[in-house]
Design a protein around this motif. Sequence first.
Motif, PDB file in Angstrom:
ATOM      1  N   LEU A   1      11.895  19.506 -30.755  1.00 14.66           N
ATOM      2  CA  LEU A   1      11.999  18.636 -29.390  1.00 14.66           C
ATOM      3  C   LEU A   1      11.430  17.391 -29.450  1.00 14.66           C
ATOM      4  CD1 LEU A   1      10.785  21.561 -26.858  1.00 14.66           C
ATOM      5  CD2 LEU A   1      13.153  20.410 -27.130  1.00 14.66           C
ATOM      6  N   GLN A  38      20.671  17.713 -24.298  1.00 15.02           N
ATOM      7  CA  GLN A  38      19.323  18.646 -24.319  1.00 15.02           C
ATOM      8  C   GLN A  38      19.723  19.924 -24.053  1.00 15.02           C
ATOM      9  OE1 GLN A  38      15.686  16.373 -22.571  1.00 15.02           O
ATOM     10  NE2 GLN A  38      17.475  15.457 -21.416  1.00 15.02           N
ATOM     11  N   ALA A  49      16.915  24.270 -25.578  1.00 11.56           N
ATOM     12  CA  ALA A  49      15.998  24.906 -24.781  1.00 11.56           C
ATOM     13  C   ALA A  49      15.011  25.806 -25.477  1.00 11.56           C
ATOM     14  CB  ALA A  49      16.822  25.633 -23.424  1.00 11.56           C
ATOM     15  N   TYR A  53       9.659  22.144 -23.183  1.00  5.70           N
ATOM     16  CA  TYR A  53      11.274  21.720 -23.125  1.00  5.70           C
ATOM     17  C   TYR A  53      11.332  21.059 -21.715  1.00  5.70           C
ATOM     18  CZ  TYR A  53      16.045  22.010 -22.347  1.00  5.70           C
ATOM     19  OH  TYR A  53      17.465  21.744 -22.045  1.00  5.70           O
TER      20      TYR A  53
END
Length: 126
Positions: free
Chosen positions: A88, A77, A81, A4
């Motif tokens: 992602l 974003q 997480a 991440y």
Amino acid sequence: MFDYMEIFIVNLIIPAVMLFGGYMMKTCPPRNISRWVGFRTALSMKNADTWAFAHACCGRVWWKAGWISLALSVLVQLPFAKASEETLETLALVMVLAQSFMLLGTVVYVQRELKLMFDERGRRRQ
């Protein structure tokens, strides 16, 4: 493959470039017309007046667009997480494409402003 934080940081590169480039164009634009550095279009390179106008306009636009892009990038974003690696990677692709379109859109905007302010020979319109 990617985590991440790596994706998060990569997605902030284009906004950071816009902020830095906008700041530089506003505060210390290239003094001389150059084929290598600066906002280079046929109209912006006509003379010193068009060159200065293009850099002042582009600097303002990139500075504002950079902050907007940075804020949107962070906000978009945050909910991802705990997302999967595949999600992602897709998010990174979508974000970079959106930011690139925003960056290219500023070039179109500045060129339009140049055409409104100057004729095809680089003389200011009345």
